[in-house]
Design a protein around this motif. Structure first.
Motif, PDB file in Angstrom:
ATOM      1  N   LEU A 112      43.219  82.096  21.681  1.00 47.96           N
ATOM      2  CA  LEU A 112      43.364  81.968  20.224  1.00 47.96           C
ATOM      3  C   LEU A 112      42.183  81.233  19.614  1.00 47.96           C
ATOM      4  CD1 LEU A 112      47.090  81.056  19.389  1.00 47.96           C
ATOM      5  CD2 LEU A 112      45.730  82.929  18.428  1.00 47.96           C
ATOM      6  N   ALA A 113      41.777  80.139  20.240  1.00 48.10           N
ATOM      7  CA  ALA A 113      40.674  79.342  19.713  1.00 48.10           C
ATOM      8  C   ALA A 113      39.380  80.153  19.704  1.00 48.10           C
ATOM      9  CB  ALA A 113      40.508  78.070  20.537  1.00 48.10           C
ATOM     10  N   GLN A 114      39.129  80.890  20.775  1.00 45.89           N
ATOM     11  CA  GLN A 114      37.906  81.688  20.834  1.00 45.89           C
ATOM     12  C   GLN A 114      37.925  82.800  19.792  1.00 45.89           C
ATOM     13  OE1 GLN A 114      37.210  83.622  24.614  1.00 45.89           O
ATOM     14  NE2 GLN A 114      35.026  83.836  24.213  1.00 45.89           N
ATOM     15  N   GLU A 115      39.060  83.446  19.663  1.00 48.43           N
ATOM     16  CA  GLU A 115      39.201  84.535  18.700  1.00 48.43           C
ATOM     17  C   GLU A 115      38.923  84.066  17.271  1.00 48.43           C
ATOM     18  OE1 GLU A 115      43.124  86.545  16.798  1.00 48.43           O
ATOM     19  OE2 GLU A 115      42.991  86.641  18.989  1.00 48.43           O
ATOM     20  N   ARG A 116      39.312  82.834  16.959  1.00 48.39           N
ATOM     21  CA  ARG A 116      39.199  82.316  15.597  1.00 48.39           C
ATOM     22  C   ARG A 116      38.046  81.326  15.420  1.00 48.39           C
ATOM     23  NH1 ARG A 116      44.629  82.823  12.991  1.00 48.39           N
ATOM     24  NH2 ARG A 116      45.661  84.418  14.230  1.00 48.39           N
ATOM     25  N   ASP A 117      37.238  81.160  16.480  1.00 50.35           N
ATOM     26  CA  ASP A 117      36.106  80.239  16.452  1.00 50.35           C
ATOM     27  C   ASP A 117      36.555  78.832  16.069  1.00 50.35           C
ATOM     28  OD1 ASP A 117      33.434  79.496  16.796  1.00 50.35           O
ATOM     29  OD2 ASP A 117      32.978  79.783  14.668  1.00 50.35           O
ATOM     30  N   LEU A 118      37.583  78.353  16.773  1.00 47.87           N
ATOM     31  CA  LEU A 118      38.148  77.039  16.504  1.00 47.87           C
ATOM     32  C   LEU A 118      38.039  76.138  17.736  1.00 47.87           C
ATOM     33  CD1 LEU A 118      41.410  78.153  14.637  1.00 47.87           C
ATOM     34  CD2 LEU A 118      39.415  77.047  13.595  1.00 47.87           C
ATOM     35  N   GLN A 336      32.557  66.335  19.781  1.00 54.82           N
ATOM     36  CA  GLN A 336      33.241  67.514  19.267  1.00 54.82           C
ATOM     37  C   GLN A 336      32.847  67.799  17.821  1.00 54.82           C
ATOM     38  OE1 GLN A 336      34.793  69.245  21.577  1.00 54.82           O
ATOM     39  NE2 GLN A 336      34.444  67.551  23.007  1.00 54.82           N
ATOM     40  N   LEU A 337      32.687  66.745  17.035  1.00 56.54           N
ATOM     41  CA  LEU A 337      32.287  66.926  15.642  1.00 56.54           C
ATOM     42  C   LEU A 337      30.884  67.530  15.564  1.00 56.54           C
ATOM     43  CD1 LEU A 337      32.863  66.577  12.645  1.00 56.54           C
ATOM     44  CD2 LEU A 337      32.104  64.203  12.824  1.00 56.54           C
ATOM     45  N   ALA A 338      29.996  67.113  16.461  1.00 54.58           N
ATOM     46  CA  ALA A 338      28.648  67.683  16.486  1.00 54.58           C
ATOM     47  C   ALA A 338      28.696  69.182  16.750  1.00 54.58           C
ATOM     48  CB  ALA A 338      27.799  66.974  17.542  1.00 54.58           C
ATOM     49  N   TRP A 339      29.618  69.616  17.625  1.00 52.85           N
ATOM     50  CA  TRP A 339      29.765  71.046  17.904  1.00 52.85           C
ATOM     51  C   TRP A 339      30.325  71.791  16.702  1.00 52.85           C
ATOM     52  CZ3 TRP A 339      34.012  74.409  18.294  1.00 52.85           C
ATOM     53  CH2 TRP A 339      33.738  75.657  18.868  1.00 52.85           C
ATOM     54  N   LEU A 340      31.257  71.173  15.990  1.00 50.60           N
ATOM     55  CA  LEU A 340      31.804  71.824  14.798  1.00 50.60           C
ATOM     56  C   LEU A 340      30.717  72.062  13.758  1.00 50.60           C
ATOM     57  CD1 LEU A 340      35.224  69.987  14.292  1.00 50.60           C
ATOM     58  CD2 LEU A 340      34.816  72.263  15.234  1.00 50.60           C
ATOM     59  N   ARG A 341      29.757  71.174  13.705  1.00 48.33           N
ATOM     60  CA  ARG A 341      28.683  71.292  12.714  1.00 48.33           C
ATOM     61  C   ARG A 341      27.528  72.168  13.199  1.00 48.33           C
ATOM     62  NH1 ARG A 341      29.135  64.892  10.925  1.00 48.33           N
ATOM     63  NH2 ARG A 341      30.743  65.242   9.333  1.00 48.33           N
ATOM     64  N   ASP A 342      27.418  72.345  14.528  1.00 50.15           N
ATOM     65  CA  ASP A 342      26.338  73.146  15.097  1.00 50.15           C
ATOM     66  C   ASP A 342      26.816  73.730  16.411  1.00 50.15           C
ATOM     67  OD1 ASP A 342      24.066  74.279  16.133  1.00 50.15           O
ATOM     68  OD2 ASP A 342      22.940  72.398  16.330  1.00 50.15           O
ATOM     69  N   ARG A 343      27.124  75.026  16.415  1.00 50.19           N
ATOM     70  CA  ARG A 343      27.667  75.669  17.602  1.00 50.19           C
ATOM     71  C   ARG A 343      26.672  75.698  18.765  1.00 50.19           C
ATOM     72  NH1 ARG A 343      31.630  75.110  14.798  1.00 50.19           N
ATOM     73  NH2 ARG A 343      33.397  76.546  14.686  1.00 50.19           N
ATOM     74  N   LYS A 348      30.029  67.699  26.354  1.00 42.97           N
ATOM     75  CA  LYS A 348      30.378  67.237  27.700  1.00 42.97           C
ATOM     76  C   LYS A 348      31.772  67.701  28.095  1.00 42.97           C
ATOM     77  CE  LYS A 348      27.498  63.078  27.690  1.00 42.97           C
ATOM     78  NZ  LYS A 348      27.473  61.595  27.819  1.00 42.97           N
ATOM     79  N   ILE A 349      32.671  67.800  27.119  1.00 48.89           N
ATOM     80  CA  ILE A 349      34.034  68.295  27.344  1.00 48.89           C
ATOM     81  C   ILE A 349      34.248  69.502  26.451  1.00 48.89           C
ATOM     82  CG2 ILE A 349      36.489  67.786  26.913  1.00 48.89           C
ATOM     83  CD1 ILE A 349      35.548  66.528  29.448  1.00 48.89           C
ATOM     84  N   THR A 350      34.704  70.593  27.038  1.00 44.74           N
ATOM     85  CA  THR A 350      34.991  71.802  26.275  1.00 44.74           C
ATOM     86  C   THR A 350      36.448  72.202  26.500  1.00 44.74           C
ATOM     87  OG1 THR A 350      34.463  73.428  28.008  1.00 44.74           O
ATOM     88  CG2 THR A 350      32.612  72.531  26.725  1.00 44.74           C
ATOM     89  N   GLU A 351      36.803  73.344  25.938  1.00 42.76           N
ATOM     90  CA  GLU A 351      38.168  73.856  26.107  1.00 42.76           C
ATOM     91  C   GLU A 351      38.506  74.067  27.581  1.00 42.76           C
ATOM     92  OE1 GLU A 351      37.210  74.211  21.955  1.00 42.76           O
ATOM     93  OE2 GLU A 351      36.059  74.692  23.764  1.00 42.76           O
ATOM     94  N   ARG A 352      37.505  74.426  28.395  1.00 38.58           N
ATOM     95  CA  ARG A 352      37.758  74.712  29.806  1.00 38.58           C
ATOM     96  C   ARG A 352      38.247  73.490  30.569  1.00 38.58           C
ATOM     97  NH1 ARG A 352      38.509  79.698  31.682  1.00 38.58           N
ATOM     98  NH2 ARG A 352      38.254  78.697  33.728  1.00 38.58           N
TER      99      ARG A 352
END
Length: 370
Positions: A112-118, A336-343, A348-352
């Protein structure tokens, strides 16, 4: 998400939720805009602390246009349905561990997160610890030879876990491996590579069906077997944790469940001593023995070794465990906030991490209870 600010909505208002939010909200541009919780004292304390007077239902929080990210700090059995509802509402998710109760649930959230870029991450903050990074670099350097074996021993307190606490109810917590063990499965995978659970056991509290102790053995991709033990049996003043990695000619021990101290014992040459001091700067180095001439020659695992000295190093970060914990929470949220602002930002920690730690915990639980 508005790039200049992030509106956070909190679900779950126990003591830990308040503790973590006080760290997350120190990151510039982050604001708490809503709380979903019952009218318990903990929820009212959170409301007073942040000046958010209206405690709303979860559905109302998820419908709010002010909420960009939902922070979930409820018991584990609620993580999956609440995270899924948040993703369906178009919200990013930061969830307390575990991400879900099963790997199937975790996979559904990640899809779901990948599908919606969340964003959909579990709060596995251990990899932000400087001692995690130094230990990872120690393993990778090979300065003490190959890593051969590992241990994690968690002699935890149950003093704050009354007989009716949800922690003991496996339908709500998932059991010790899932509720608690995910932190340490993730940490060792960062050091030693992907793990496979090869054995697991548990102990029930006498006269009850309460699971109070668990242990398992994991074979990691780089070769070592690691033993994990968790026992929730201690008075709080006896609570302690210890990590150990054994190498071909040395070992490292880390103390506290959020490690703040390291001790290295090793038999090394001059260049290896220099490398260790570079990996753990500021350490105290005690030389226990020195060797010269023919005495420098040693053997282990059919290998010839040149050993100049036997040493013990003490490395401390200078902070107590709770202070370090605060820092790690801030680091995780900023990442995580840095990733939200720049994909393109590499986290260091991801959904995986949330998904894979649950997968190991679920297998360990299955083996221990079969």
């Amino acid at each position: 998400m508005k790039t200049e600010s992030l509106g956070v909505g909190a679900i779950g208002t126990g003591g830990f939720g308040l503790f973590a939010l006080q760290q997350f909200l120190q990151i510039p541009g982050v604001k708490l805009v809503g709380i979903a919780g019952t009218l318990r004292e903990a929820a009212l304390a959170m409301s007073r602390r942040f000046g958010v007077p209206d405690l709303v239902e979860v559905d109302a929080l998820l419908a709010s246009p002010e909420v960009d990210l939902v922070y979930i700090a409820t018991p584990p059995f609620l993580h999956y349905p609440q995270a899924r509802a948040a993703l369906l509402a178009g919200k990013h998710v930061l969830c307390e561990k575990p991400l879900a109760m099963t790997v199937e649930q975790a996979d559904d959230l990640l899809a779901l997160a990948q599908e919606r870029d969340l964003l959909c991450v579990a709060n596995l903050m251990q990899r932000y610890n400087p001692l995690y990074e130094a230990t990872r670099d120690l393993v990778a350097s090979g300065v003490l030879g190959a890593c051969l074996h590992g241990w994690f021993e968690n002699y935890a307190s149950d003093e704050g876990l009354g007989v009716d606490h949800w922690f003991w109810d496996r339908e709500k917590s998932g059991g010790i491996f899932i509720e608690h063990g995910v932190h340490f499965f993730d940490l060792f995978e960062g050091w030693l590579g992907e793990g496979t659970v090869v054995a697991a056991q548990r102990v029930l509290r006498p006269g009850s069906d309460i699971e109070e102790q668990v242990q398992c053995t994991v074979r990691h991709a780089s070769g070592p077997l690691v033993n994990y033990y968790h026992g929730f049996t201690q008075p709080s003043r006896l609570d302690r944790q210890e990590f150990r990695l054994l190498f071909e000619h040395g070992e490292i021990t880390l103390e506290e469940w959020v490690p703040v101290r390291a001790r290295i014992r090793a038999a090394v040459d001059e260049a290896q001593t220099r490398t260790l001091m570079e990996l753990f700067p500021g350490s105290r180095l005690d030389v226990l023995k020195t060797f010269g001439g023919r005495d420098r020659a040693a053997r282990g695992r059919f290998k010839e070794l040149d050993i100049y000295q036997q040493i013990e190093m003490q490395h401390a970060l200078g902070d107590d465990k709770q202070r370090r914990y605060c820092e790690l929470l801030r680091s995780l949220f900023a990442d995580q906030l840095a990733w939200l602002r720049d994909r393109n930002h590499v986290r260091k920690i991801t959904e995986r991490n949330g998904r894979d730690s649950v997968a190991l915990a679920a297998i360990a639980t299955q083996l221990a209870t079969s």
